[in-house]
Design an enzyme around this catalytic site. Structure first.
Site, PDB file in Angstrom:
ATOM      1  N   CYS A 131      26.132  44.975  23.135  1.00 24.71           N
ATOM      2  CA  CYS A 131      25.220  43.885  22.794  1.00 24.71           C
ATOM      3  C   CYS A 131      24.003  44.376  22.019  1.00 24.71           C
ATOM      4  O   CYS A 131      23.042  44.873  22.597  1.00 24.71           O
ATOM      5  CB  CYS A 131      24.781  43.176  24.074  1.00 24.71           C
ATOM      6  N   CYS A 134      20.703  42.725  22.945  1.00 24.87           N
ATOM      7  CA  CYS A 134      20.104  43.192  24.192  1.00 24.87           C
ATOM      8  C   CYS A 134      19.492  44.587  24.020  1.00 24.87           C
ATOM      9  O   CYS A 134      18.417  44.863  24.522  1.00 24.87           O
ATOM     10  CB  CYS A 134      21.150  43.293  25.301  1.00 24.87           C
ATOM     11  N   ASP A 135      20.183  45.467  23.316  1.00 22.71           N
ATOM     12  CA  ASP A 135      19.832  46.889  23.381  1.00 22.71           C
ATOM     13  C   ASP A 135      19.385  47.502  22.060  1.00 22.71           C
ATOM     14  O   ASP A 135      18.935  48.641  22.036  1.00 22.71           O
ATOM     15  CB  ASP A 135      21.045  47.682  23.904  1.00 22.71           C
TER      16      ASP A 135
END
Ligand code: NAP
Length: 314
Positions: A131, A134-135
């Site tokens: 992701c 997200c990261d």
């Protein structure tokens, strides 16, 4: 007894919830520990009609949820652990409770696939991710790798150019599966380069990712490649574990739909990526959610009519 339980809360589940709620069925949505489905893990959604400027995936899902709740859907962020569709009523269990329902709409979607190579699990969250939204921000000024040749991989690669000094896409073939527009954007991006015909054999690193062991499929050469992060974007598998032995699944694990949105179990309706290997779009999932809710509503109407006709005259 619930009239409609919806399992899943991506575009399919929440659209089913909007329609079932507006039909006054007060649906219960068992949304999963993390509601919203795969769009919670994407960035800009540019192809959902009604948002000409684009909209962030999580913002879109919040709108879906608010719309369903506005009409009386109850959304609970719990995971379903078991279903029993062998009799009437239909049974749905979570860790905390057991629910009975006249109809169930299965909209559990699909989840990102992993490579299954050494180092992947140990370094998850320490440079290995599925992701970018997200990261990605953890890898500012770093060299980032993306694996895959589909639209997801292209989307991840483009997004990651915001952070990385360089983004390398590693693909097992020489042709991209991605749509032409996306492929063109990636190919012409100055920060992105490609390694073709190559697979990852191992993800290297102790505390965090430091590199990859790669194998070129053309000449079988094996070599190490230094990088700081690897984002895996190689497709998805349907979330059907809890339905094994309960619903008819195909060889890849997708639920087989019968008729319009039905299944092999009377009163269980199917919507979205859990049965869709072909389109897998938010808009097609939303459409399927609408169909499943309308079919559930008609099924309930027929059931009530039958019960009324069978009731003894007083
Ligand atoms: P996908 O289209 O199935 O692509 C998966 C990619 O990963 C393929 O290039 C595949 O290689 C590769 N791959 C699969 N297993 C692998 C393995 N074990 N090792 C190495 N590589 C592997 O999946 P997706 O990209 O997630 O897209 C899914 C659907 O969503 C598509 O219909 C796509 O168009 C859509 N989507 C649309 C957008 C958008 O429009 N903005 C964004 C994301 C996704 P091969 O090519 O060799 O099979």
């Amino acid at each position: 007894m619930e009239r409609v339980i919806i399992i899943g809360s991506g575009p399919a589940g929440l659209t089913a919830a909007v329609y079932a709620a507006r039909a006054n069925l007060q649906p219960l949505v068992l949304a999963g520990g993390m509601y919203g489905g795969q769009l919670m893990l994407t960035t800009e959604v540019e192809n959902y009609p009604g948002f000409p400027e684009g909209i962030l995936g999580p913002d879109l899902m919040l709108k879906f949820r608010e719309q369903a709740e506005r009409f009386g859907a109850r959304v609970e962020n719990v995971d379903v652990t078991e279903v029993d569709f062998s009799g009437r009523p239909l049974i749905v269990r979570t860790e905390q409770a057991e629910y009975q329902a006249q109809t169930v709409i299965v909209a559990t979607g699909a989840s990102a696939r992993w490579l299954g190579v050494p180092g992947e699990e140990a370094l998850r969250g320490r440079g290995v991710s599925t992701c970018a939204t997200c990261d990605g921000a953890f890898f500012r000024e770093k060299h980032i790798v993306v694996v895959g040749g589909g639209d997801s991989a292209m989307e991840e690669a483009l997004f990651l150019t915001r952070f990385g000094t360089r983004v390398t896409v590693i693909h097992r073939r020489e042709d991209l599966r991605a749509s032409k527009v996306m492929a063109q954007r990636v190919r012409s991006h100055p920060k992105i380069d490609f390694i073709w015909n190559t697979v990852i054999e191992e993800i290297l690193g102790q505390e965090h990712v430091t590199g990859l062991r790669l194998r070129n499929l053309r000449d079988e050469s094996v070599f190490e490649f230094a990088c700081d992060a690897v984002f895996i974007a190689i497709g998805h598998d349907p979330n059907t574990g809890i339905f094994r032995g309960r619903l008819d699944l195909d060889e890849r694990g997708y639920v087989r739909v019968t008729g319009e949105s039905g299944s092999n179990v009377d009163g269980v309706f199917i919507a979205g990526d859990v049965s869709d290997l072909r389109y897998r779009q938010a808009i097609t999932a939303a459409g399927a959610g609408c169909r499943a809710a309308m079919d559930a509503e008609r099924y309930l109407e027929a059931l009530e009519y039958q019960m009324e006709s069978a009731a003894p005259l007083t």
